[in-house]
Design a protein around this motif. Sequence first.
Motif, mmCIF file in Angstrom:
data_model
loop_
_atom_site.group_PDB
_atom_site.id
_atom_site.type_symbol
_atom_site.label_atom_id
_atom_site.label_comp_id
_atom_site.label_asym_id
_atom_site.label_seq_id
_atom_site.Cartn_x
_atom_site.Cartn_y
_atom_site.Cartn_z
ATOM 1 N N UNK A 142 2.708 -39.362 35.806
ATOM 2 C CA UNK A 142 2.639 -38.089 36.532
ATOM 3 C C UNK A 142 3.798 -37.966 37.498
ATOM 4 N N UNK A 143 4.487 -36.838 37.431
ATOM 5 C CA UNK A 143 5.569 -36.503 38.350
ATOM 6 C C UNK A 143 5.070 -35.375 39.247
ATOM 7 N N UNK A 144 5.152 -35.569 40.568
ATOM 8 C CA UNK A 144 4.592 -34.598 41.502
ATOM 9 C C UNK A 144 5.641 -34.093 42.473
ATOM 10 N N UNK A 145 5.448 -32.828 42.867
ATOM 11 C CA UNK A 145 6.277 -32.234 43.917
ATOM 12 C C UNK A 145 5.364 -31.462 44.851
ATOM 13 N N UNK A 146 5.423 -31.792 46.140
ATOM 14 C CA UNK A 146 4.601 -31.111 47.128
ATOM 15 C C UNK A 146 5.342 -29.916 47.691
ATOM 16 N N UNK A 147 4.573 -28.975 48.205
ATOM 17 C CA UNK A 147 5.152 -27.773 48.791
ATOM 18 C C UNK A 147 4.086 -26.725 48.940
ATOM 19 N N UNK A 148 4.515 -25.457 49.164
ATOM 20 C CA UNK A 148 3.551 -24.362 49.287
ATOM 21 C C UNK A 148 2.684 -24.285 48.043
ATOM 22 N N UNK A 149 3.303 -24.551 46.874
ATOM 23 C CA UNK A 149 2.567 -24.644 45.620
ATOM 24 C C UNK A 149 2.884 -26.002 45.012
ATOM 25 N N UNK A 150 1.922 -26.927 45.109
ATOM 26 C CA UNK A 150 2.171 -28.261 44.575
ATOM 27 C C UNK A 150 2.287 -28.195 43.061
ATOM 28 N N UNK A 151 3.140 -29.063 42.503
ATOM 29 C CA UNK A 151 3.378 -29.102 41.063
ATOM 30 C C UNK A 151 3.180 -30.536 40.588
ATOM 31 N N UNK A 152 2.402 -30.708 39.515
ATOM 32 C CA UNK A 152 2.167 -32.024 38.943
ATOM 33 C C UNK A 152 2.416 -31.949 37.442
ATOM 34 N N UNK A 185 -5.763 -35.294 30.389
ATOM 35 C CA UNK A 185 -4.378 -35.727 30.587
ATOM 36 C C UNK A 185 -4.194 -36.516 31.871
ATOM 37 N N UNK A 186 -5.133 -36.429 32.802
ATOM 38 C CA UNK A 186 -5.065 -37.193 34.050
ATOM 39 C C UNK A 186 -6.458 -37.286 34.643
ATOM 40 N N UNK A 187 -6.688 -38.303 35.469
ATOM 41 C CA UNK A 187 -7.978 -38.453 36.150
ATOM 42 C C UNK A 187 -8.064 -37.561 37.372
ATOM 43 N N UNK A 188 -6.943 -37.325 38.010
ATOM 44 C CA UNK A 188 -6.916 -36.506 39.215
ATOM 45 C C UNK A 188 -5.478 -36.280 39.640
ATOM 46 N N UNK A 189 -5.323 -35.624 40.764
ATOM 47 C CA UNK A 189 -4.000 -35.362 41.339
ATOM 48 C C UNK A 189 -4.084 -35.605 42.830
ATOM 49 N N UNK A 190 -2.946 -35.766 43.516
ATOM 50 C CA UNK A 190 -3.000 -36.085 44.945
ATOM 51 C C UNK A 190 -3.839 -35.110 45.765
ATOM 52 N N UNK A 191 -3.845 -33.824 45.399
ATOM 53 C CA UNK A 191 -4.623 -32.847 46.152
ATOM 54 C C UNK A 191 -5.810 -32.299 45.368
ATOM 55 N N UNK A 192 -6.115 -32.927 44.230
ATOM 56 C CA UNK A 192 -7.296 -32.536 43.452
ATOM 57 C C UNK A 192 -7.850 -33.797 42.790
ATOM 58 N N UNK A 193 -8.914 -34.328 43.362
ATOM 59 C CA UNK A 193 -9.460 -35.587 42.856
ATOM 60 C C UNK A 193 -10.980 -35.520 42.962
#
Length: 381
Positions: free
Chosen positions: A64-74, A38-46
């Motif tokens: 991809x819609x991303x939200x950063x925080x204590x628990x990042x959500x993509x 579903x994706x090649x990578x994520x901002x904190x997992x590539x």
Amino acid sequence: MKGRLRVALFSELPTPYRWPVFERLLARPELSLRVFFCARGEPDRDWSFPFEPDGRVRFLPVTTLSRSGARSVHVHVNPTVFGELARGRFDVVVLPGYAMFASQAGALWCRATGTPYVLFSETTHLGRRRPAVRALKRLLLPVLVGGAKAWLATGSLSREYLVSWGARGEDVFPFPNSPDVEAFGRGARRSEELRRAHGVTDETVVLFVARLLGVKRADLLIEAAARLTDRGKKLAVWIAGEGAERESLRHLAREVGCVSFLGNVATGDLPALYGSADIFVLPSDHEPWGAVVGEAMACGLPVVVSDHVGSAPDLVVPDETGLVFPRGDAAALADTLERLLSDPGRRRRMGRRAAERIAAYSHDACVESFLRAVHTAARAR
């Protein structure tokens, strides 16, 4: 069912603990497998992998819609899921969890066409959920989970979770996020050069490997290290990883003096890093499984984890392969680590038992579970 089983496997993104399993599955002669990422990578997992997409492995078009925080959500939205399923005429579809667009769209398509699907999940009952999320789950999960014909669960806690939402216990098969146990074991070696490079002489090395996010609680380990140095204990804390919390953690560690930040460590260099440490710690507030726990165990390390690390009930046998402490309790973490700091013989015995235990969680075992799941689902058709 005669002939090769046509299976579509959807996965969030290629990871170092799943891709080797998928490679083995692609080589199985009884399967005609298609893997859709579903994706090649994520901002904190590539992660980088030595493969090129072909007719059997594809990356889906994605927004991809991303939200950063204590628990990042993509959130990955893949609009071509329906078209891929329609063209493939698959016998069984394997879907990742319940929260992803591909999972929900895939389940909807399977139910509309009468195609059996397998659901794999690492979600557990650990952690808190907002009331709105809980209400949505009560509507969605009985349909999505209960509609599957077989299930794959990372461990006993995720199995309990799936059963609570309608999975049949006898058709839930183990599918842990495991390392290549043999490769990590072969690569683990104690490097005095690496220890000296980080200023270690006779200190006990405590290792943390994870993304530097709030939920991973590296700050808790730093606080525990401060308590232990105040007690006169000699230890060195190695923190491997990068993430949004990096600078705040560096600031917190300034007064401690025994903490080193190693940055991102390449997958191929991890076995030597684990092998050069003495204890592994994962103090997360929420961890559905924790693949790094298995990596450390494969390299012969005793592990210390919080009671909200999902793999703890399966992998961590107290006083045998590791120790468990209450989530968020720095004093308890310091006391737990002190028990191991003071007894090198105990650490070595626990490390040997840890390596023995993780050996049962191999990639080949995951392949066999996958095959059992898809054949169970195919028979239900």
